[in-house]
Scaffold this motif. Structure first.
Motif, PDB file in Angstrom:
ATOM      1  N   SER A 198       0.810  -1.209   0.000  1.00 45.12           N
ATOM      2  CA  SER A 198       0.000   0.000   0.000  1.00 45.12           C
ATOM      3  C   SER A 198       0.847   1.264   0.000  1.00 45.12           C
ATOM      4  N   ASP A 199       0.387   2.248  -0.752  1.00 41.10           N
ATOM      5  CA  ASP A 199       1.024   3.555  -0.932  1.00 41.10           C
ATOM      6  C   ASP A 199       1.264   4.244   0.415  1.00 41.10           C
ATOM      7  N   SER A 200       2.521   4.648   0.664  1.00 38.83           N
ATOM      8  CA  SER A 200       2.901   5.243   1.950  1.00 38.83           C
ATOM      9  C   SER A 200       3.269   6.714   1.854  1.00 38.83           C
ATOM     10  N   THR A 201       3.092   7.340   0.702  1.00 33.70           N
ATOM     11  CA  THR A 201       3.638   8.673   0.464  1.00 33.70           C
ATOM     12  C   THR A 201       3.244   9.682   1.535  1.00 33.70           C
ATOM     13  N   ASN A 202       1.981   9.690   1.928  1.00 31.90           N
ATOM     14  CA  ASN A 202       1.503  10.683   2.901  1.00 31.90           C
ATOM     15  C   ASN A 202       1.312  10.098   4.294  1.00 31.90           C
ATOM     16  N   ALA A 203       2.141   9.122   4.657  1.00 34.10           N
ATOM     17  CA  ALA A 203       2.010   8.501   5.977  1.00 34.10           C
ATOM     18  C   ALA A 203       2.293   9.472   7.115  1.00 34.10           C
ATOM     19  N   GLU A 204       2.955  10.570   6.816  1.00 37.37           N
ATOM     20  CA  GLU A 204       3.236  11.563   7.860  1.00 37.37           C
ATOM     21  C   GLU A 204       2.100  12.566   8.040  1.00 37.37           C
ATOM     22  N   ILE A 205       1.085  12.512   7.179  1.00 35.99           N
ATOM     23  CA  ILE A 205      -0.052  13.434   7.258  1.00 35.99           C
ATOM     24  C   ILE A 205      -1.164  12.761   8.064  1.00 35.99           C
ATOM     25  N   PRO A 206      -1.558  13.338   9.208  1.00 38.95           N
ATOM     26  CA  PRO A 206      -2.479  12.616  10.104  1.00 38.95           C
ATOM     27  C   PRO A 206      -3.934  12.648   9.677  1.00 38.95           C
ATOM     28  N   THR A 207      -4.275  13.374   8.619  1.00 40.31           N
ATOM     29  CA  THR A 207      -5.681  13.567   8.260  1.00 40.31           C
ATOM     30  C   THR A 207      -5.992  12.964   6.893  1.00 40.31           C
ATOM     31  N   PHE A 208      -7.207  13.190   6.429  1.00 41.34           N
ATOM     32  CA  PHE A 208      -7.580  12.892   5.048  1.00 41.34           C
ATOM     33  C   PHE A 208      -6.969  13.952   4.126  1.00 41.34           C
ATOM     34  N   SER A 209      -6.608  13.578   2.912  1.00 40.84           N
ATOM     35  CA  SER A 209      -6.193  14.558   1.913  1.00 40.84           C
ATOM     36  C   SER A 209      -7.409  15.315   1.396  1.00 40.84           C
ATOM     37  N   TYR A 397      11.963   5.699   3.948  1.00 38.95           N
ATOM     38  CA  TYR A 397      11.924   4.758   5.076  1.00 38.95           C
ATOM     39  C   TYR A 397      11.007   5.237   6.199  1.00 38.95           C
ATOM     40  N   ARG A 398      11.092   6.518   6.564  1.00 41.29           N
ATOM     41  CA  ARG A 398      10.282   7.001   7.687  1.00 41.29           C
ATOM     42  C   ARG A 398       8.788   6.857   7.380  1.00 41.29           C
ATOM     43  N   MET A 399       8.410   7.010   6.092  1.00 36.73           N
ATOM     44  CA  MET A 399       7.017   6.854   5.701  1.00 36.73           C
ATOM     45  C   MET A 399       6.593   5.389   5.821  1.00 36.73           C
ATOM     46  N   LEU A 400       7.467   4.493   5.358  1.00 37.31           N
ATOM     47  CA  LEU A 400       7.166   3.061   5.459  1.00 37.31           C
ATOM     48  C   LEU A 400       7.001   2.644   6.917  1.00 37.31           C
ATOM     49  N   LYS A 401       7.852   3.204   7.781  1.00 36.08           N
ATOM     50  CA  LYS A 401       7.799   2.854   9.207  1.00 36.08           C
ATOM     51  C   LYS A 401       6.490   3.311   9.844  1.00 36.08           C
ATOM     52  N   ILE A 402       6.078   4.548   9.548  1.00 39.45           N
ATOM     53  CA  ILE A 402       4.821   5.055  10.094  1.00 39.45           C
ATOM     54  C   ILE A 402       3.650   4.227   9.596  1.00 39.45           C
ATOM     55  N   LYS A 414       2.472  -7.390  14.497  1.00 37.34           N
ATOM     56  CA  LYS A 414       3.765  -6.791  14.163  1.00 37.34           C
ATOM     57  C   LYS A 414       4.640  -7.748  13.366  1.00 37.34           C
ATOM     58  N   GLU A 415       4.620  -9.035  13.736  1.00 40.97           N
ATOM     59  CA  GLU A 415       5.466 -10.015  13.046  1.00 40.97           C
ATOM     60  C   GLU A 415       4.993 -10.287  11.617  1.00 40.97           C
ATOM     61  N   ASN A 416       3.816  -9.781  11.263  1.00 40.21           N
ATOM     62  CA  ASN A 416       3.284  -9.956   9.913  1.00 40.21           C
ATOM     63  C   ASN A 416       3.490  -8.720   9.037  1.00 40.21           C
ATOM     64  N   THR A 417       4.274  -7.756   9.522  1.00 41.44           N
ATOM     65  CA  THR A 417       4.561  -6.557   8.745  1.00 41.44           C
ATOM     66  C   THR A 417       6.028  -6.558   8.336  1.00 41.44           C
ATOM     67  N   PHE A 418       6.310  -6.032   7.154  1.00 36.93           N
ATOM     68  CA  PHE A 418       7.658  -6.121   6.595  1.00 36.93           C
ATOM     69  C   PHE A 418       8.062  -4.794   5.954  1.00 36.93           C
ATOM     70  N   ILE A 419       9.112  -4.182   6.498  1.00 38.97           N
ATOM     71  CA  ILE A 419       9.719  -3.014   5.866  1.00 38.97           C
ATOM     72  C   ILE A 419      10.951  -3.510   5.123  1.00 38.97           C
ATOM     73  N   PHE A 420      10.856  -3.548   3.814  1.00 38.73           N
ATOM     74  CA  PHE A 420      11.928  -4.108   2.991  1.00 38.73           C
ATOM     75  C   PHE A 420      12.628  -3.019   2.195  1.00 38.73           C
ATOM     76  N   ASP A 421      13.792  -3.391   1.660  1.00 33.32           N
ATOM     77  CA  ASP A 421      14.499  -2.555   0.692  1.00 33.32           C
ATOM     78  C   ASP A 421      14.222  -3.086  -0.707  1.00 33.32           C
ATOM     79  N   ASN A 422      14.466  -2.259  -1.702  1.00 34.57           N
ATOM     80  CA  ASN A 422      14.378  -2.740  -3.075  1.00 34.57           C
ATOM     81  C   ASN A 422      15.231  -3.985  -3.248  1.00 34.57           C
ATOM     82  N   GLY A 423      14.665  -5.004  -3.855  1.00 32.11           N
ATOM     83  CA  GLY A 423      15.400  -6.238  -4.105  1.00 32.11           C
ATOM     84  C   GLY A 423      15.185  -7.316  -3.062  1.00 32.11           C
TER      85      GLY A 423
END
Length: 569
Positions: A198-209, A397-402, A414-423
C-alpha cells in the motif's frame, strides 16, 4: 538468477519504489509465472549531474523474461510508466495492461521511440479479469490526481496479493469520474487477502487529503479576482487540475492557450477520452494571444517543477519564442515540488518575480491537493482489505515505518509486517511469510542521450569536476630512450586560477616530472618487457602523487587527467 524460495511459495519484491519516491516497480512470481506492476522512473537529485532520469535495474527480469506474463499499470504518472520504453528496449515482448488514459500516455512514449507497433497493449476496465495458468489479475477503482487509477489484485495459489497503486479516498471527484469502489475493496477483504502492498507517500499526514474539488473552488476564486494575464502551471498529467483551470478561465471569459508538448498532448488525450470538455472556440494559438486583452487570456503550460527546457522556464528566462513576462502577469503554480526539484522550483519563482510577474504558489493558497491519502485513508484501506500480511511501499523509510505502525493499529500483527528494501524478496504461503534472499535492484542512470550504462564512477567523477575542478597533465615521452621530450605541462580548469597560482603549478610540474623520470629509469634498469598496461601504471602514479600534493597544499581533490604522448613504445 534463481530466487531462494520453495516451489509452493509466492515471491514478492520491489525492483523500485521502496525507501524512495519514484521508479515504482513490483514483481509477483509463482513458479514459472511472473507479473510486473508498474515500471516508473525517478527524477534525479541535484547531485546526479547530467542525469535526466533514474530507472530500475532490470537484470532479474532480463534473466527470467520467459516467465513474464504481463506488465500491469496502476495509472499514468511518470513514476509508474516512465520506465516502460527502457524496459521494452531490454525485453521487447512484454504485454502491457493499462487503463484508457495510461494507455494513451504509454502509446505516446512508445511512438517517440519507435516501439509502438511492436508492443502488445491491452486497454483495461475495472471489471476485467486477466487469467494465466497459475496467476490471475483483477482490478478495483481508486481515486488519485489523474483519471483511470486502479488497484491491482493478483490471485495466486497461496492467496490474493493486492497492490493499491497511488490512491486517496476522494468521495467528490472532479468531472465524470466515479468515486473509489469501496464495495469491491471490501469484498476482496472479506474473501481473504494474503498480502497488502500500500502507498505510503503521505504517511506523515495525520488527516484525510483534500478533495480535488476543494482545489477547484480555490482556483475559481483566484482566477475571478485577477485582472491581468494568467499563466497557469501544473503537471500535464493532472487532468483534473487542467480541467478546473480551463473551467475557471471559460467562466471568467478568458480564452485558453496551451504551451508545452506534454500539455498539448494532455489536451488531445483528455478531449478524445471525454475527460475535458473544451469547445474549439475557447482555445487560441500563440499568434492570437497578443491580440486579446490581458484579462481575457489564460496560458496553460508545463514547467511547474522548474524543468529547464519546459515552457514556463523558457518564459521566465526570456528564451521562449512566443511568450514573454509582462507587467501585471500572474503565474499560478498549482503543484508542490517533488523530491529533488525544490531548488529548481525556487529558482524559477525568483526568476519570474524578477521579470515582473506576481507568483501564487504554496500550500497556503490552497491551489494544490495531494493525490495520496493521509493516515486516515491508509487506515481505511487497511480496514477494507484486512490483510494477513502487510508491506508498505512507495515511500521513504520514515514513511514506510509510520505506515507499518498504522497497520499494527488496524489489527495486523507486528510479526506480519515487513519493511523491505528494493530487491528484498518476501516468500509467502497461505500460512507463512519470510525473507528469502535478494535480487538486483540498484539505480540505473539515464542521460539526455538515453544512455543507461552510466555507472556510479561516472557520477562520482561528475560530482568531483563540479566541486573540485580539473587538472590536466600533458607530457611527451620517448619510452625507447627513456626521455621526457616535453612537459609535463599542467592546465587547470575550475581548480585554481593559473595566473595567480604559478608557484603551485611549478611545484606540481616538478613533481610530475620526477614521477615520470623515476618510472622511465626504473623501467630501463629492469629492462621491463613491453606491457599493454605500462602507460596506465604511469598515469596512476602521476594521479596518486599529485592528489596527495594538491590536497596538502589546497585541501581540494581535483580530478587529475594525465595525457601521455609517446613517440615510441
Amino acid at each position: 538468477m534463481a530466487l531462494q524460495i520453495e516451489n509452493n511459495e509466492v515471491a514478492v519484491f520491489a525492483i523500485g519504489g521502496l525507501g524512495e519516491i519514484g521508479k515504482n516497480m513490483y514483481v509477483i512470481q509463482y513458479q514459472n509465472e511472473l507479473v510486473i506492476v508498474d515500471a516508473g522512473i525517478k527524477f534525479p537529485e541535484d547531485d546526479l549531474l547530467g542525469i535526466d532520469y533514474v530507472i530500475s535495474d532490470y537484470q532479474y527480469l532480463i534473466e527470467n523474461q520467459e516467465k513474464i506474463k504481463g506488465l500491469f499499470i496502476t495509472h499514468g504518472h511518470e513514476d509508474h510508466i516512465g520506465g516502460i520504453p527502457f524496459l521494452l528496449q531490454k525485453i521487447p515482448n512484454i504485454p502491457i495492461y493499462a487503463g484508457p488514459l495510461a494507455t494513451a500516455l504509454i502509446k505516446g512514449k512508445l511512438e517517440e521511440r519507435g516501439l509502438l507497433n511492436s508492443t502488445e497493449i491491452h486497454v483495461l476496465q475495472e471489471d476485467d479479469f486477466v487469467k494465466f495458468n497459475y496467476l490471475s489479475v483483477e482490478f478495483f477503482r481508486t481515486t488519485h490526481s489523474i483519471p483511470d487509477t486502479l488497484g491491482i489484485a493478483v490471485h495466486t495459489p497461496q492467496g490474493v496479493i493486492i497492490q493499491t497503486g497511488d490512491y486517496k479516498f476522494d468521495f467528490t471527484p472532479v468531472g465524470n469520474q466515479p468515486a473509489p469502489n469501496l464495495q469491491k475493496m471490501a469484498k476482496l477483504g472479506s474473501e481473504g487477502v494474503l498480502l497488502l502492498l500500500s502507498d505510503s507517500t503521505n504517511a506523515e499526514i495525520p488527516t484525510f487529503s483534500k478533495s480535488e474539488r476543494f482545489v477547484g473552488n480555490t482556483i475559481h476564486q483566484i482566477v475571478e479576482r485577477i485582472d491581468g494575464r494568467i499563466i497557469f502551471a501544473t503537471f500535464a498529467s493532472n487532468l483534473y487540475r487542467v480541467s478546473q483551470a480551463i473551467d475557471a478561465a471559460m467562466q471568467n471569459g478568458r480564452k485558453v492557450a496551451v504551451f508545452g508538448r506534454s500539455m498539448e498532448q494532455t489536451i488531445v488525450n483528455g478531449r478524445e477520452l471525454g475527460y475535458l470538455n473544451i469547445p474549439d472556440s475557447e482555445l487560441v494559438d500563440a499568434a492570437e494571444i497578443n491580440k486579446l486583452p490581458a484579462n481575457k487570456v489564460l496560458l496553460l503550460c508545463t514547467g511547474s517543477q522548474g524543468e529547464p527546457m519546459a515552457a514556463l522556464s523558457r518564459i521566465a528566462n526570456g528564451t521562449h519564442r512566443q511568450i514573454a513576462i509582462q507587467p501585471g502577469d500572474t503565474v499560478i503554480f498549482s503543484s508542490n515540488p517533488i523530491p529533488g526539484n525544490t531548488i529548481s522550483v525556487n529558482h524559477l519563482i525568483n526568476s519570474l518575480e524578477e521579470a515582473g510577474a506576481n507568483v501564487i504558489h504554496g500550500k497556503i493558497n490552497n491551489i494544490h491537493a495531494s493525490g495520496h491519502g493521509g493516515q486516515e485513508e491508509q487506515k481505511l484501506m487497511l480496514r477494507l482489505i484486512q490483510p494477513k500480511y502487510f508491506m508498505p511501499i512507495h515511500g521513504e523509510y520514515r514513511m514506510l515505518k509510520i505506515h507499518t505502525g498504522l497497520a499494527q493499529l488496524c489489527g495486523v500483527p507486528k510479526e506480519n509486517t515487513f519493511i523491505f528494501d528494493n530487491g528484498d524478496v518476501l516468500a509467502l504461503t497461505a500460512n507463512s511469510a519470510r525473507k528469502a534472499g535478494h535480487v538486483p535492484a540498484g539505480d540505473v542512470y539515464i542521460d539526455s542521450n538515453g544512455i543507461d550504462d552510466i555507472d556510479n564512477i561516472v557520477i562520482h567523477d561528475r560530482q568531483m569536476l563540479s566541486e573540485e575542478g580539473l587538472v590536466i597533465v600533458v607530457a611527451t615521452i620517448d619510452y625507447h630512450k627513456g626521455l621526457v621530450l616535453s612537459g609535463p605541462d599542467i592546465l587547470s580548469r575550475g581548480f585554481v586560477y593559473m595566473r595567480e597560482s604559478s608557484t603551485l603549478i611549478s611545484q606540481a610540474q616538478k613533481r610530475a616530472f620526477h614521477v615520470i623520470k623515476n618510472y622511465l629509469d626504473q623501467r630501463n634498469e629492469e629492462k621491463t618487457p613491453k606491457n599493454r598496461n605500462f602507460e596506465s601504471i604511469l598515469k596512476r602514479d602521476i594521479i596518486d602523487d599529485l592528489q596527495e600534493f594538491l590536497y596538502r597544499k589546497t585541501e581540494r581533490h581535483p580530478v587529475i587527467l594525465p595525457m601521455i604522448i609517446s613517440t615510441k613504445v
